[in-house]
Design a protein around this motif. Structure first.
Motif, mmCIF file in Angstrom:
data_model
loop_
_atom_site.group_PDB
_atom_site.id
_atom_site.type_symbol
_atom_site.label_atom_id
_atom_site.label_comp_id
_atom_site.label_asym_id
_atom_site.label_seq_id
_atom_site.Cartn_x
_atom_site.Cartn_y
_atom_site.Cartn_z
ATOM 1 N N GLY A 109 0.836 -1.194 0.000
ATOM 2 C CA GLY A 109 0.000 0.000 0.000
ATOM 3 C C GLY A 109 0.870 1.242 0.000
ATOM 4 O O GLY A 109 2.045 1.189 0.365
ATOM 5 N N VAL A 110 0.299 2.356 -0.423
ATOM 6 C CA VAL A 110 1.018 3.624 -0.381
ATOM 7 C C VAL A 110 0.077 4.706 0.127
ATOM 8 O O VAL A 110 -1.091 4.766 -0.270
ATOM 9 N N VAL A 111 0.594 5.519 1.040
ATOM 10 C CA VAL A 111 -0.177 6.612 1.638
ATOM 11 C C VAL A 111 0.682 7.862 1.581
ATOM 12 O O VAL A 111 1.845 7.840 2.004
ATOM 13 N N GLY A 112 0.131 8.954 1.058
ATOM 14 C CA GLY A 112 0.902 10.181 0.973
ATOM 15 C C GLY A 112 0.087 11.389 1.382
ATOM 16 O O GLY A 112 -1.143 11.394 1.272
ATOM 17 N N PHE A 113 0.781 12.410 1.849
ATOM 18 C CA PHE A 113 0.150 13.612 2.376
ATOM 19 C C PHE A 113 0.640 14.841 1.629
ATOM 20 O O PHE A 113 1.849 15.031 1.459
ATOM 21 N N CYS A 114 -0.298 15.683 1.173
ATOM 22 C CA CYS A 114 0.049 16.922 0.467
ATOM 23 C C CYS A 114 0.880 16.568 -0.770
ATOM 24 O O CYS A 114 0.409 15.840 -1.635
ATOM 25 N N HIS A 140 1.000 18.516 -6.424
ATOM 26 C CA HIS A 140 2.357 18.779 -6.909
ATOM 27 C C HIS A 140 2.229 19.150 -8.379
ATOM 28 O O HIS A 140 1.779 18.338 -9.195
ATOM 29 N N PRO A 141 2.628 20.367 -8.742
ATOM 30 C CA PRO A 141 2.393 20.847 -10.115
ATOM 31 C C PRO A 141 3.171 20.089 -11.178
ATOM 32 O O PRO A 141 2.800 20.128 -12.360
ATOM 33 N N CYS A 164 -4.883 24.833 -1.590
ATOM 34 C CA CYS A 164 -3.875 24.171 -2.421
ATOM 35 C C CYS A 164 -4.491 23.226 -3.448
ATOM 36 O O CYS A 164 -3.905 22.996 -4.499
ATOM 37 N N VAL A 165 -5.645 22.650 -3.116
ATOM 38 C CA VAL A 165 -6.270 21.651 -3.981
ATOM 39 C C VAL A 165 -7.619 22.172 -4.465
ATOM 40 O O VAL A 165 -8.569 22.286 -3.681
ATOM 41 N N ASP A 166 -7.708 22.491 -5.726
ATOM 42 C CA ASP A 166 -8.932 23.012 -6.326
ATOM 43 C C ASP A 166 -10.007 21.917 -6.346
ATOM 44 O O ASP A 166 -9.769 20.825 -6.880
ATOM 45 N N PRO A 167 -11.198 22.181 -5.773
ATOM 46 C CA PRO A 167 -12.271 21.172 -5.788
ATOM 47 C C PRO A 167 -12.628 20.700 -7.200
ATOM 48 O O PRO A 167 -13.024 19.545 -7.388
ATOM 49 N N GLU A 168 -12.475 21.572 -8.184
ATOM 50 C CA GLU A 168 -12.769 21.164 -9.559
ATOM 51 C C GLU A 168 -11.769 20.127 -10.062
ATOM 52 O O GLU A 168 -12.122 19.245 -10.855
ATOM 53 N N LEU A 169 -10.521 20.232 -9.590
ATOM 54 C CA LEU A 169 -9.530 19.233 -9.969
ATOM 55 C C LEU A 169 -9.848 17.881 -9.339
ATOM 56 O O LEU A 169 -9.624 16.830 -9.953
ATOM 57 N N VAL A 170 -10.366 17.923 -8.110
ATOM 58 C CA VAL A 170 -10.776 16.685 -7.440
ATOM 59 C C VAL A 170 -11.917 16.027 -8.218
ATOM 60 O O VAL A 170 -11.918 14.812 -8.453
#
Length: 226
Positions: A109-114, A140-141, A164-170
């Protein structure tokens, strides 16, 4: 800390990582990827928490010993990452974790933050041995994960108020994963801010959201790695 710093090689360079073996003796392996601050104590404690839950966790040091508490410096360090080199480090870290005596099974498994959340998706798309990916508000751009080659489901953890994270990108990410037939679940926590899981940052830490996200993460990993 319950774990220890170890060294591993990518063939040409040595790298450091924090390893926290499963408290049950052996358990599924989980790669933990740092925020833009570096391999700080918060990330090491997250590894220890995974170990308490029966996983063997490894957090590679992507900044080669450097860390910071200053946002501007963290942003510069993140931008300076050589993504191809970072991918090689993550690939070798996965191999190192797989052969560790405290790692059980062939699913990782992999877990990452920001910053690490985006890199977690990147690693999952580049390494078929990764069968579960948890992305905590990834950004990360310069990192473009390959969703088409994901070999396992994705759990996305996001905050309602995230500069930092645009809801539209999500939404776009979820749509693309759906079109590709990739299993995923995205959770957005009302009222929470970016980095709400980091209990070393009281200005954004949200205890209730963090506790729920942790429970979901553990359940997700157990369901997909055991």
């Amino acid at each position: 800390m319950g774990g220890e710093m170890i060294k591993f090689s990518d063939g040409s360079h040595e790298h450091d990582a924090y390893l926290s073996p499963s408290k049950t003796g052996k358990g599924p392996g989980v790669i933990v990827i740092q925020e833009w601050w570096g391999l700080v104590d918060h990330i090491k404690r997250v590894c220890d928490r995974f170990a308490d839950e029966g996983f063997t966790a490894l957090a590679p040091d992507l900044y080669h010993g450097k860390s910071t508490k200053e946002p501007d410096e963290a942003a510069s360090m993140m931008q300076a990452l050589n993504i191809a080199h970072t991918e090689a480090i993550l690939r070798k870290a996965i191999m190192t974790l797989m052969v560790n005596p405290a790692t059980e099974g062939e699913k990782i498994g992999v877990v990452g933050f920001c910053m690490g959340g985006q890199l977690a998706l990147f690693a999952a798309g580049s390494n078929p041995v990764i069968k579960a990916c948890v992305n905590f508000y990834g950004i990360h751009p310069n990192v473009e994960p390959s969703y088409r080659t994901l070999s396992g489901p994705v759990l996305g953890i996001f905050a309602e108020h995230d500069d930092c994270v645009d809801p539209e990108l999500v939404k776009a990410m979820s749509k693309e994963l759906t079109l590709l037939g990739k299993v995923h679940e995205f959770i957005t926590y009302p009222g929470a801010q970016h980095a709400f899981f980091n209990d070393d940052r009281p200005e954004v830490y949200d205890a209730a959201a963090a506790a729920d996200a942790w429970k979901r993460t553990i359940r997700f990993l157990k369901e997909n790695l055991r």
